[in-house]
Write an enzyme that holds these catalytic residues in place. Structure first.
Site, short mmCIF file in Angstrom:
data_model
loop_
_atom_site.label_atom_id
_atom_site.label_comp_id
_atom_site.label_asym_id
_atom_site.label_seq_id
_atom_site.Cartn_x
_atom_site.Cartn_y
_atom_site.Cartn_z
N CYS A 53 0.85 -1.20 0.00
CA CYS A 53 0.00 0.00 0.00
C CYS A 53 0.88 1.25 0.00
O CYS A 53 1.37 1.67 1.05
CB CYS A 53 -0.91 -0.02 1.22
SG CYS A 53 -1.94 1.44 1.34
N CYS B 166 -0.34 4.12 2.12
CA CYS B 166 -0.19 3.92 3.58
C CYS B 166 1.26 4.13 4.00
O CYS B 166 1.54 4.73 5.03
CB CYS B 166 -0.55 2.50 4.01
SG CYS B 166 -2.01 1.81 3.28
N ASP B 167 2.19 3.59 3.23
CA ASP B 167 3.58 3.49 3.69
C ASP B 167 4.56 4.38 2.93
O ASP B 167 5.73 4.47 3.32
CB ASP B 167 4.06 2.02 3.54
CG ASP B 167 3.20 1.07 4.36
OD1 ASP B 167 2.68 1.49 5.40
OD2 ASP B 167 3.04 -0.09 3.94
#
Ligand code: NAP
Length: 304
Positions: free
Chosen positions: A132, A135-136
């Site tokens: 992701c 997300c990261d």
């Protein structure tokens, strides 16, 4: 006994809950995580949901949830272990804590990230291996990363990461991308994205953290080592249908066989969203499935 149990709280499940409540049917949504929205929770911008240009995925998911809740849908956070009875008079959904009875079921468990299955991937997950980018990605600011895949997600991830990373390798197993032409044009025009075609990952290497990606060119069989701090795997999704594969008809990929009516091979059980056999998996098509599943369920519940 509740009228309809909806398993999953992504756009399909939440739309089903909204349509059920509006049809005068009591819906119980069983969600695995204490957060609704499904995959879009991790999407920075959902730019193709009509009327909501640029809305954040988390925000859109929450607004679906709030809408369903406002109409009276009930929610519990539990993992479904089994569907036991599928009789017309009573269907039973079993979790670790409870046995819930209902008259119809909507399967809306969605899909999950597919893994590459190469050495190092599992061990270094969360240590540089990610599924992701939104997300990261922030952890890799100024660093060099690789994105693996050739679909919309891989192209979108490469573009997103290129904004903050020094360099992004985009590694695809063929020499043409599957993803949208508009995204391809942007990728081609981004100077810090280097595309490596016809290549697949052989292993991800690192001592505690990702240090290197080993790839092989499938045409020349030449092996290369790429020094990266992050590997973003974007090779598609797999349907979360393990629970029902022995219960309803599924295709070879594990997707529940159902057309636009969302009817499965068992009367009174409906498949909505990304776990259904369909051409296009998007928020808008998932939401449409939620509505169609309830329209079918209403007819089923009215039959004697
Ligand atoms: P996808 O379209 O299925 O693409 C998966 C990519 O990964 C393909 O390029 C595939 O290669 C490659 N791949 C699969 N297995 C691989 C493996 N083991 N090793 C290396 N490469 C592998 O999946 P997605 O990109 O996750 O998108 C999922 C769905 O969401 C799609 O329908 C997409 O259109 C949609 N989506 C839409 C948007 C948007 O409209 N804004 C954004 C994101 C996603 P091949 O091409 O060779 O098969």
């Amino acid at each position: 006994m509740t009228d309809i149990i909806i398993i999953g709280s992504g756009p399909a499940g939440l739309t089903a809950a909204i349509y059920a409540q509006r049809a005068g049917l009591q819906a119980l949504v069983i969600e695995k995580q204490p957060m609704s929205g499904g995959q879009i929770v991790n999407t920075a911008d959902v730019d193709n949901y009509p009327g909501m240009p640029g809305i954040g995925g988390f925000e859109l998911g929450m607004s679906f949830h709030d809408h369903a809740q406002k109409l009276g849908a009930a929610f519990v956070t539990e993992e479904v272990r089994a569907i036991e009875s599928v009789d017309k008079s009573e269907k039973v959904v079993v979790t670790a804590k409870e046995r819930y009875s209902c008259r119809a079921i909507v399967l809306a468990m969605g899909a999950s990230y597919r893994m590459l299955g190469v050495p190092g991937e599992r061990e270094l997950r969360g240590m540089g291996v990610s599924y992701c980018a939104t997300c990261d990605g922030a952890f890799f600011r100024g660093k060099t990363v690789a994105v693996i895949g050739g679909g919309d997600v891989a192209l979108g991830d490469a573009l997103f990461l290129a904004r903050g990373c020094e360099k992004v390798y985009l590694i695809h197993r063929r020499d043409t991308f599957r993803g949208a032409g508009s995204l391809q044009e942007k990728v081609f025009a981004t100077p810090n994205i280097e595309i490596i075609y016809d290549s697949v990952a052989e292993s991800i290497v690192g001592d505690g953290m990702v240090q290197m990606l080993q790839i092989i060119n499938k045409k020349t069989m030449k092996k290369s080592d790429i020094f990266v701090q992050g590997v973003f795997v974007a090779v598609g999704m797999e349907p979360n249908t393990q629970l029902v594969r022995a219960l309803v008809d599924c295709d070879a990929g594990g997707y529940v066989c159902a057309d636009e009516t969302c009817k499965t091979s068992i009367p009174g059980i409906y498949a909505a969203g990304d776990l259904r056999t369909k051409q296009l998996r998007q928020v808008v098509t998932a939401a449409a499935d939620g509505a169609n599943a309830i329209a079918s369920a209403e007819m089923y519940l009215q039959e004697k």
